[in-house]
Design an enzyme around this catalytic site. Sequence first.
Site, PDB file in Angstrom:
ATOM      1  CG  ASP A  82      -0.230  -0.055   2.553  1.00 51.71           C
ATOM      2  OD1 ASP A  82       0.859  -0.677   2.623  1.00 51.71           O
ATOM      3  OD2 ASP A  82      -0.731   0.531   3.523  1.00 51.71           O
TER       4      ASP A  82
ATOM      5  CD  GLU B 216       4.031   0.716   7.263  1.00 45.95           C
ATOM      6  OE1 GLU B 216       4.681   1.017   8.280  1.00 45.95           O
ATOM      7  OE2 GLU B 216       3.750   1.548   6.396  1.00 45.95           O
TER       8      GLU B 216
END
Length: 379
Positions: A71, A136
């Site tokens: 991400d 994350e």
Amino acid sequence: MAETVKELTEKLVRCRSVTPSDAGAQDILENFLKNSLKAPVTEHLDWENTRNLFIHEDRPGKVFCFLGHTDVVPPGDIKLWKHEPFNVTEDGGRLYGRGVADMKGSDAAMACAMAEFRSLHPDAGVSLAYLVTSDEEGKGTYGIKKVIEEFRERQQRIDCCLVGEPSSSKLVGDTIKNGRRGSVTAEITFHGTAGHVAYPDKIHNPVHDLVKAAHLLTEAVWDRGNDFMPPTSMQIPNIKGGVGVNNMVPESASMEINWRYSSETSAAEIRKRTEEILASCSDRFEAEWDLSGEPFLSTDGLVLEAAKAAIKEIQGFDPLLSTGGGTSDGRFMAKICPDLIELGPTNGSIHKIDENIGKDELDVLERIYLRLLENLFAS
Ligand SMILES: [Zn+2]
């Protein structure tokens, strides 16, 4: 033929994987690694809106794991970007794109280094593993934190870990993060007796208790740090108290405190000492605690030594060891695998408009990762 590290990075950046979306990035990595490792086992540890990919060999010997995330943070106002964020553009010796530094570039370099290691050393006695999450940058509830809970339960073995987060400052490898400080927050509320300021015998002012406690807490020495970590520090970012008039004291007053703490102390110890100080100032307080990350520190691990040697061989300099910066997923992995470091590209533009790295960084990083694996498992 397999992609080069730049091609793989380009493919990943084209996925609009704004946290916690994955947008196909993990499929790209899975396909690449399935064709590169020896009889790999693939696991999708997906919960709610989060995808986690764990792909690993199953061989005798140690388990070496690369850890990353697919991400990225949102691009912000796209009009402010010089180049399209979800594409890799080379300009003036730099590569631009959201995630080139944090951390699709290192996702690609870690995957390519593993593939190259396996083709050069097909019989090396190590199980190579690769773990990435799609959350994350966000809350991370169903990301690496949850994966590690699962790993703990089933006693998944991981001996060595490298997190490819962008640790470097000016040149690739100039800084290794060999630990991170812990972070703990307390929301503290003092209660008193509200009333008119002209009648001090009928009121109890919680603001006074709070100020006294704040003073004692800011004067406290929590520890002296160690060779790798500065002493524990505390800050009071927020104080609330008062009803806005000058003739009345409030019923309650509160403050929020955050500690960044070294491996010389613990959240439990900080809590105990803080509550003793609070109790010396008031007998009517509440403290709500939120532990967001425990500290970890690797001072003589095999991965650290192998990384230092690899950087010296490829870049010609000795890296600086640092525990600065915020928290990362390394803190969860360190619970089951203390032999862990963070080493990745330069971090000067992460989370910014026009995120970029030097155009040679990906190749250098891949070579450092490969050499590191060879230093550990192919001598
Ligand atoms: Zn990151």
